[in-house]
Write a protein that holds these residues in place. Sequence first.
Motif, PDB file in Angstrom:
ATOM      1  N   PHE A 144       0.799  -1.237   0.000  1.00  0.00           N
ATOM      2  CA  PHE A 144       0.000   0.000   0.000  1.00  0.00           C
ATOM      3  C   PHE A 144       0.834   1.291   0.000  1.00  0.00           C
ATOM      4  N   ASN A 145       2.129   1.192   0.292  1.00  0.00           N
ATOM      5  CA  ASN A 145       2.999   2.387   0.260  1.00  0.00           C
ATOM      6  C   ASN A 145       2.400   3.536   1.083  1.00  0.00           C
ATOM      7  N   PRO A 146       2.228   3.352   2.410  1.00  0.00           N
ATOM      8  CA  PRO A 146       1.519   4.345   3.225  1.00  0.00           C
ATOM      9  C   PRO A 146       2.359   5.602   3.496  1.00  0.00           C
ATOM     10  N   ASN A 147       1.639   6.687   3.835  1.00  0.00           N
ATOM     11  CA  ASN A 147       2.324   7.910   4.260  1.00  0.00           C
ATOM     12  C   ASN A 147       2.692   7.827   5.740  1.00  0.00           C
ATOM     13  N   LEU A 148       1.857   7.111   6.509  1.00  0.00           N
ATOM     14  CA  LEU A 148       2.027   7.079   7.961  1.00  0.00           C
ATOM     15  C   LEU A 148       1.671   5.691   8.479  1.00  0.00           C
ATOM     16  N   MET A 149       2.467   5.226   9.477  1.00  0.00           N
ATOM     17  CA  MET A 149       2.168   3.940  10.113  1.00  0.00           C
ATOM     18  C   MET A 149       2.182   4.100  11.620  1.00  0.00           C
ATOM     19  N   ILE A 150       1.155   3.483  12.286  1.00  0.00           N
ATOM     20  CA  ILE A 150       1.156   3.328  13.740  1.00  0.00           C
ATOM     21  C   ILE A 150       1.752   1.948  13.999  1.00  0.00           C
ATOM     22  N   MET A 151       2.853   1.898  14.759  1.00  0.00           N
ATOM     23  CA  MET A 151       3.592   0.631  14.882  1.00  0.00           C
ATOM     24  C   MET A 151       3.804   0.281  16.356  1.00  0.00           C
ATOM     25  N   ASP A 152       3.206  -0.842  16.778  1.00  0.00           N
ATOM     26  CA  ASP A 152       3.450  -1.346  18.123  1.00  0.00           C
ATOM     27  C   ASP A 152       4.849  -1.950  18.183  1.00  0.00           C
ATOM     28  N   VAL A 153       5.556  -1.723  19.283  1.00  0.00           N
ATOM     29  CA  VAL A 153       6.913  -2.260  19.408  1.00  0.00           C
ATOM     30  C   VAL A 153       6.884  -3.779  19.611  1.00  0.00           C
ATOM     31  N   LYS A 154       6.036  -4.223  20.529  1.00  0.00           N
ATOM     32  CA  LYS A 154       6.042  -5.635  20.914  1.00  0.00           C
ATOM     33  C   LYS A 154       4.977  -6.395  20.144  1.00  0.00           C
ATOM     34  N   MET A 155       5.392  -7.129  19.105  1.00  0.00           N
ATOM     35  CA  MET A 155       4.468  -7.971  18.327  1.00  0.00           C
ATOM     36  C   MET A 155       5.113  -9.325  18.098  1.00  0.00           C
ATOM     37  N   PRO A 156       4.307 -10.354  17.844  1.00  0.00           N
ATOM     38  CA  PRO A 156       4.874 -11.706  17.628  1.00  0.00           C
ATOM     39  C   PRO A 156       5.848 -11.736  16.446  1.00  0.00           C
ATOM     40  N   GLY A 157       6.910 -12.510  16.602  1.00  0.00           N
ATOM     41  CA  GLY A 157       7.899 -12.625  15.513  1.00  0.00           C
ATOM     42  C   GLY A 157       8.747 -11.368  15.400  1.00  0.00           C
ATOM     43  N   ILE A 158       8.786 -10.791  14.223  1.00  0.00           N
ATOM     44  CA  ILE A 158       9.552  -9.551  14.005  1.00  0.00           C
ATOM     45  C   ILE A 158       8.898  -8.428  14.797  1.00  0.00           C
ATOM     46  N   ASN A 159       9.678  -7.757  15.675  1.00  0.00           N
ATOM     47  CA  ASN A 159       9.068  -6.681  16.462  1.00  0.00           C
ATOM     48  C   ASN A 159       8.910  -5.405  15.634  1.00  0.00           C
ATOM     49  N   GLY A 160       8.230  -4.420  16.229  1.00  0.00           N
ATOM     50  CA  GLY A 160       7.893  -3.202  15.498  1.00  0.00           C
ATOM     51  C   GLY A 160       9.096  -2.423  15.005  1.00  0.00           C
ATOM     52  N   LEU A 161      10.142  -2.324  15.811  1.00  0.00           N
ATOM     53  CA  LEU A 161      11.325  -1.541  15.420  1.00  0.00           C
ATOM     54  C   LEU A 161      12.081  -2.229  14.284  1.00  0.00           C
ATOM     55  N   GLN A 162      12.121  -3.575  14.338  1.00  0.00           N
ATOM     56  CA  GLN A 162      12.746  -4.309  13.226  1.00  0.00           C
ATOM     57  C   GLN A 162      11.938  -4.127  11.939  1.00  0.00           C
ATOM     58  N   ALA A 163      10.613  -4.117  12.090  1.00  0.00           N
ATOM     59  CA  ALA A 163       9.741  -3.903  10.927  1.00  0.00           C
ATOM     60  C   ALA A 163       9.965  -2.513  10.321  1.00  0.00           C
ATOM     61  N   ILE A 164      10.101  -1.504  11.190  1.00  0.00           N
ATOM     62  CA  ILE A 164      10.351  -0.130  10.705  1.00  0.00           C
ATOM     63  C   ILE A 164      11.642  -0.095   9.889  1.00  0.00           C
ATOM     64  N   TYR A 165      12.665  -0.757  10.410  1.00  0.00           N
ATOM     65  CA  TYR A 165      13.955  -0.790   9.704  1.00  0.00           C
ATOM     66  C   TYR A 165      13.804  -1.367   8.298  1.00  0.00           C
ATOM     67  N   GLU A 166      13.032  -2.444   8.162  1.00  0.00           N
ATOM     68  CA  GLU A 166      12.837  -3.080   6.855  1.00  0.00           C
ATOM     69  C   GLU A 166      11.955  -2.221   5.938  1.00  0.00           C
ATOM     70  N   ILE A 167      10.916  -1.608   6.520  1.00  0.00           N
ATOM     71  CA  ILE A 167       9.997  -0.791   5.719  1.00  0.00           C
ATOM     72  C   ILE A 167      10.707   0.442   5.155  1.00  0.00           C
ATOM     73  N   LYS A 168      11.619   1.009   5.935  1.00  0.00           N
ATOM     74  CA  LYS A 168      12.358   2.196   5.458  1.00  0.00           C
ATOM     75  C   LYS A 168      13.230   1.876   4.241  1.00  0.00           C
ATOM     76  N   LYS A 169      13.595   0.604   4.102  1.00  0.00           N
ATOM     77  CA  LYS A 169      14.335   0.199   2.900  1.00  0.00           C
ATOM     78  C   LYS A 169      13.414   0.254   1.666  1.00  0.00           C
ATOM     79  N   ILE A 170      12.115  -0.040   1.904  1.00  0.00           N
ATOM     80  CA  ILE A 170      11.143  -0.051   0.804  1.00  0.00           C
ATOM     81  C   ILE A 170      10.714   1.370   0.462  1.00  0.00           C
ATOM     82  N   ASN A 171      10.397   2.157   1.492  1.00  0.00           N
ATOM     83  CA  ASN A 171       9.923   3.532   1.296  1.00  0.00           C
ATOM     84  C   ASN A 171      10.459   4.424   2.411  1.00  0.00           C
ATOM     85  N   SER A 172      11.467   5.183   2.096  1.00  0.00           N
ATOM     86  CA  SER A 172      12.124   6.021   3.106  1.00  0.00           C
ATOM     87  C   SER A 172      11.260   7.200   3.534  1.00  0.00           C
TER      88      SER A 172
END
Length: 535
Positions: A47-75
């Motif tokens: 969806f290439n969002p403008n804004l994301m609400i991201m919980d830190v503690k989630m099953p598997g990949i946590n929120g901060l790790q997800a942010i790191y990966e998403i920034k590679k897709i869309n800075s």
Amino acid sequence: MYKMIIADDEAFVRDTFKMVVNKHFPQVRVVAEAETGREAIEMASEFNPNLMIMDVKMPGINGLQAIYEIKKINSETRFIVLTAYDHFKYAREALSLSVDEYILKPARREKIIEAVSKVLKTIEELRSKKDQELELKEKLSNVLPAMESEFALSMIFGDTERINQMNYPKLLGRTFEAGYSMVLDFNIHDSKNKDIIKGLLNSKVRDFLTMFFNARVSYCIISPVFSNRVAVFFPEDMAYDIDEIGAISIDLARSLVKKIQEEFGTSPFIGVGGIHKGIDGLIESYNEANLAVSSKKQAVSCVDDIEYIKVDASYSFKLERQLCEKVRQFDKDEAIETFKELYFSINPWETQNITNKMCELMVVLARILLDFDMESTANKFFDDMEKKHLMMFDSKQEICEWCISKILQLVNYLADSKSINTEDDIIISAARFIEANYMHEITLEDVAKAVNVSPYYLSKLFKSQMSQNFIDFLTDLRVDAAKKKIPDSNMSIKEICYEVGYNDPNYFTRVFKKVTGQTPLEYRQANKSAGNEGK
């Protein structure tokens, strides 16, 4: 409309955020929800969002790790981090990822509204900045060729006063710490293919040179054609190797000669100047290249190939410009007095050196004839025979007297010519040409050609006679034409844009708003309303 993704492993939290966002931010659309970090990454990719609400503690990949990966897709995606842990470790890691806001659970409605508002404001500011940068780039892309042409002509005429006044280095985004020059001479008078070369000079040569140099150097400035010559200026930074650049410039010139021979079946002479520091040094390099190409000893000549006398600092380019102005005004007495002041201000060089300097001056004076559409006379004014005549003199007095006779001859040519127009006549003719052709793509060079003067001279006339430059005059005409068509016409804004000479509706809208304070649609609505009230 802004796109948002909410990522939290608790459905209640997601629903709460979604309800607050839907109620208070109609410009935001929640396009997806995610329960895990992996889902958040997949949704962000889709969806290439403008804004994301991201919980830190989630099953598997946590929120901060997800942010790191998403920034590679869309800075450009912005993030609000949501966590139940008020812990320095998370805050520090979130800051390292350039997260915009940090909300502690349980999140209060006021805090959600405050955080989302701040991030949306940041997004809007970044969008506005990006739009402004894009608009500036578009404007520069439209005016840059004209600025480069004016700068090149100022360099050719040694007009450092104008260069400083216009602050060309800043306008062009170059420091000009150092650089060198080339001059191409197409030798049209000695060529068997005069018609072919004339066609080349009139239509193809600058486009060809632009393509040639763009493929080989990072940046250069190509002058308009003048007296069958083209000057090219190559800015360099201070960390240069003189010998290396010297060898590169000669190889570049030789490659150019070969390419022109292959492409057009003719061969120019090319002079290459030395590398020097600053604007004044680049002008000196041009003088060297001009002198080298005039020798016509071989296809490519550099300053070291000829006996070159360095320009003395006592020579006044200011007096040279004053002399040219007096000649243009047909003022013989003032022209002679200015020449004498110029001539006798030069340091007492050897006769041969003064002769070389006067040769350069005669070339400058001959160009004035071109401004009055007297090409044939300009070519004869200081041809090879006249040059040989000057080189024969043994004394400084003979040189001085000969130069005075040439200046008187030049003024007489101009005064007697039927093609002379006053400055008012020239600017009126130019304005009429623009008014008749504003709906097409026209340049300063096109207008100058239509009124039989040089682009440099016409540019100066616009500023002195019209108190605005060519681009501003053309823009005012096009916007006035658009204002007449917009209120009552059945044409779309895009059609009107093309009708008045623009080929980009977005750029047209920005220009129109800058001039009128309204977009074309706003202007149409306001004027239609006024008309209806009058009825």
